[in-house]
Every structure is written in C-alpha cells, then in structure tokens.
Design an enzyme around this catalytic site. Structure first.
Site, PDB file in Angstrom:
ATOM      1  N   GLU A   2      15.646   1.308 -10.775  1.00  0.00           N
ATOM      2  CA  GLU A   2      14.498   1.015 -11.637  1.00  0.00           C
ATOM      3  C   GLU A   2      13.339   1.906 -11.228  1.00  0.00           C
ATOM      4  OE1 GLU A   2      13.063  -3.000 -11.977  1.00  0.00           O
ATOM      5  OE2 GLU A   2      15.082  -3.857 -12.095  1.00  0.00           O
TER       6      GLU A   2
ATOM      7  N   GLU B 244      16.821  -7.161  -6.358  1.00  0.00           N
ATOM      8  CA  GLU B 244      15.541  -7.474  -5.733  1.00  0.00           C
ATOM      9  C   GLU B 244      15.465  -8.866  -5.103  1.00  0.00           C
ATOM     10  OE1 GLU B 244      12.821  -4.633  -8.647  1.00  0.00           O
ATOM     11  OE2 GLU B 244      12.531  -6.814  -8.686  1.00  0.00           O
TER      12      GLU B 244
END
Length: 452
Positions: A352, A170
């Site tokens: 995720e 991320e």
C-alpha cells in the site's frame, strides 16, 4: 527460520498493482448469508464514524466487480491485492460454511485471472466475525486456532488458482487502534488487552502460515505491516520516550517475532505472562516475502494518563502535508525500505502507498487529482532510489483502486485512482489512473524495477 531471498533476475517482472480490502469496497453486508463483522457493529455505534457512514453498501464491489476488474485491466495492472471477508465464508467465524459467500470469491478470482491479472489474497483485513469477538476475539488464545481453521478453508477453496497469500494486513494498526487507543473495534482502551491482542494475533499468524503451506502447492506466503517512522512531537524527554514506545508497538511488535523470532526487549518483559513454552517457534514460521504499507511519518507525545503512556500527535506546522493532513515525506519511505530490507532479509513488496484527498468532479465531469500524481511520482522515485541503494523491493501496489470506506473517516477521504460517485456508484477514472497506466507501461519497458 526464514528462507534466504533469491535475487530478482534480470528477466523477472517487477510487479505493479493495486490494493483494496473487503469491508471497504464490497458492501452487501447482509447478502447471501454473510454474517456481521466487528466493523458492522462498530459503525452502528453513535459517533464512531464520520457522518455516521457504514460499509453496508460501500462501492458495491460484490455486485460490480466485473466493472472494477475491467478498470484494472485498462490500466495495465499486473496484480490485484484484495482480502477475503471472514464472516462471508464463516458467518459465525467457525462451524457453518457459507457456500454462497465462498462462490463470490470464486467468481472474483476467476475474473481476475481471465483479465491477465495475478490475484494476491489477504486473509484478514480487520473484519473479524462479530460472533468470535463475542467469544473473546483477539483477547482469547483460542483465536489462533480459529484463524488457522479459516486459513485452511481458504487454502483448500482457492489454492488451485491463488498462490500469493498474506496472513494479516497491518496488525500493528488494528491492535493499537482497537485495544490501546479505542479508535477502532472493539473500541477497548487497556494496556493489558493490547498486549494480549499482540501475542494472540502473532500466534494466529504462525498457525496460518503453516496451514497455507500445507494446503497450497507452490504457495508464496507473506505478511503485511504498516511501517512508518515514529517521531516525537517535540524534543522534550517525555515525547522522545513516547515516540520510542510507539515505534515498538507500531513497527516492531509484529514483524520482529514473526520474522526474527523474538519480541523487542521491553515488550518481551511485558508479554511474559502471555508467552507459553513453544510460542515463539509457533509464531516465527518461514515466509517468502514481506509486505510494507507506508504513507507518512507519525508522531507521538508523552501522556502519563494514557494507558500506553503516549498519545497521538499531528505533524509539525509548516511541513508539506496532503489534503487530509498527512505529512508528505518521500525520503522517509526510502529510508523505511532500506531499513526493512537490511533488518528482515526478505523480498519486499510495497502493498500500500497512496494519498488521500477531497477529490471532486469538475465542470467537465472529470477528476483532475494532480496532488495524487505528484505524490505517487515522488514516492515511486523514492522507492527506486532505495532499490538502487540495495533494498530488495520487487513490487508496488497503489492504495487504492477505488475511493472507498476509509474506516473512521467514512467516505470523506478519497484514496482511489478511480472516483466513486457514491449516490450512483458510477466509476470515473481520475487523471491519476491514466498517469499510473502510463507509468506501468514505461517502467515495464525499462526493466524489472525501472530507473531511479
């Protein structure tokens, strides 16, 4: 630049896993020679983290990992995505190599493999060594070389046993929150700093891909991006413009140059002073897969006084929301998977997905998190609908194995399949853990990706 994805064969296994990250679960921040990270420093700053929480102990995974691996094995988890703490291997970020810290990951990887679980190693999940931040951190072009050297060490140490590697987790989040909005370390609020961080992290990614490719025979290399629909807080023109700009920073600033070889037009113009000849070729290196993290849509509103021209906004009133106020919208997940598959032409792994709550032990000592079961069931169904519509999705990892340190929220938000009683560190499987175990068994029996 990217290799053409190979189709998932009828006999190939769709991967079901769980994810964690080093700072959120390991603890032992001053043990066996580990150096401080930017999160250790940030947590010491008053008012940064809810309740003054820190990652000093977290889940004490550093000492309790055998128990955690046993819990994964009992669930039938097929893959474990974790991250290595850069300051545990290199306390100063470069130079002195910490053998005691490296040996911890030897023990962890060996135990994961012994349990019949595939290790997926992420190089960077936000815990930059503080010593490197003191030298400029992601605002320095030198960061690309620092990261490449670190990647080379990881490849040499663990590449005989680990074949699945991700460079970053991320980057869109830590770049925006760390340099544009100031919510995460180093806590900077500056548009120029944000732009520098974007480009330097992208350079570091490309250098690390080459280092991993050179150092690991048979490596399968990817990168992990948080992809969410970016929506306007209202129909006002300034909010529409804010959402478009947030989308560029959140969803395009990293995967586009890393996979397609170019920045979005507006961002390319803004980054022009940072881009040296040859930089885009250094960034866009062949990848084997794309990791997507997804939770919910996010919202923006126009703010002329904000350095980036926009501010964060909450979801509209009346929309379905989780216990921690995140919008629940499984169709958005379906659409993101389809869009990413069509845009990037890489095999996708959902690295995720999950939901936070205020889970508690009931009077029987159990944790009945039906809200999480409902969420996971809906989102896995949305993923399978995307697969049926042509999205090349090959695996799904729940966030997270354990309740853990959830960054600015501290220990208040619980995302785990396993409840952690923080005073005692006792692990208690929630009802969602049994549900996920049963789902893995059922899906594995029906074929590579189950049935929508």
């Amino acid at each position: 630049m990217n290799r053409l994805p190979t189709p998932l064969l009828p006999t190939e296994r769709f991967i079901w896993g769980v994810s964690t990250s080093s700072y959120q679960i390991e603890g032992a921040t001053k043990t066996d020679g580990r150096g401080p990270s930017i999160w250790d420093t940030f947590c010491q700053q008053k008012g940064r983290i809810a309740n003054g929480d820190t990652g000093d102990i977290a889940c004490d995974h550093y000492h309790r990992f055998p128990e955690d691996i046993a819990l994964m094995r009992d669930m039938g988890v097929q893959a474990y995505r974790f991250s290595v703490a850069w300051p545990r291997l290199l306390p100063n970020g470069r130079g002195h190599f910490n053998e005691a810290g490296a040996a911890f990951y030897d023990r962890l990887i060996d135990a994961v493999l012994a349990a019949g679980i595939e290790p997926w190693l992420c190089l960077y999940h936000w815990d930059l060594p503080q010593a490197l931040d003191d030298e400029g951190g992601w605002l320095s072009r030198d960061a690309a070389g620092w990261f490449a050297d670190y990647a080379t060490l990881v490849a040499r140490r663990y590449g005989d046993r680990v074949k699945r590697f991700a460079t970053f987790n991320e980057p869109g989040v830590f770049a925006l929150f760390g340099f544009g909005l100031g919510w995460q370390p180093p806590g900077v609020v500056d548009a120029d700093a944000h732009r520098k961080a974007i480009h330097h992290v992208n350079l570091a990614h490309g250098e690390a891909v080459d280092a991993l490719r050179a150092g690991v025979s048979g490596a399968s290399i990817g990168v992990i991006h948080n992809m969410q629909p970016c929506l306007p807080a209202s129909a006002a023109l300034e909010d529409l413009a804010a959402a478009a700009r947030l989308h560029m920073h959140w969803n395009q600033a990293f995967p586009d140059p890393q996979i397609l070889g170019y920045y979005p037009t507006i961002l390319a113009d803004e980054l022009a002073p940072q881009i040296a000849p040859g930089d885009m070729a250094r960034i866009c290196r062949p990848l084997d897969w794309l990791g997507i993290n997804h939770y919910s849509p996010i919202y923006a509103r126009g703010d002329k006084n904000a350095p980036l021209g926009y501010a964060w906004a909450g979801p509209p009133d009346g929309t379905p929301q989780s216990e921690i106020g995140w919008q629940v919208h499984p169709d958005a997940f379906r659409d993101i998977l389809l869009e990413a598959s069509r845009r990037y032409h890489l095999p996708i792994y959902v690295t995720e997905n999950g939901t936070g709550g205020r889970d508690q032990l009931d009077h029987t000592g159990a944790v009945k998190d039906q809200h999480r079961i409902n969420y996971l069931n809906a989102y896995i169904g949305a993923m399978q609908t995307a697969i049926a519509a042509g999205a090349d999705v090959r695996g799904y990892f729940v966030w997270s194995l354990l309740d853990n340190f959830e960054w600015g929220a501290g220990y208040g938000d619980r995302f785990g399949l396993i409840y952690v009683d923080y005073p005692t560190l006792r692990r208690i499987p929630k009802s969602s853990a049994r549900w996920y175990a049963d789902r893995i068994t059922r899906e594995t029996a029906t074929g590579p990706a189950g049935k929508p």
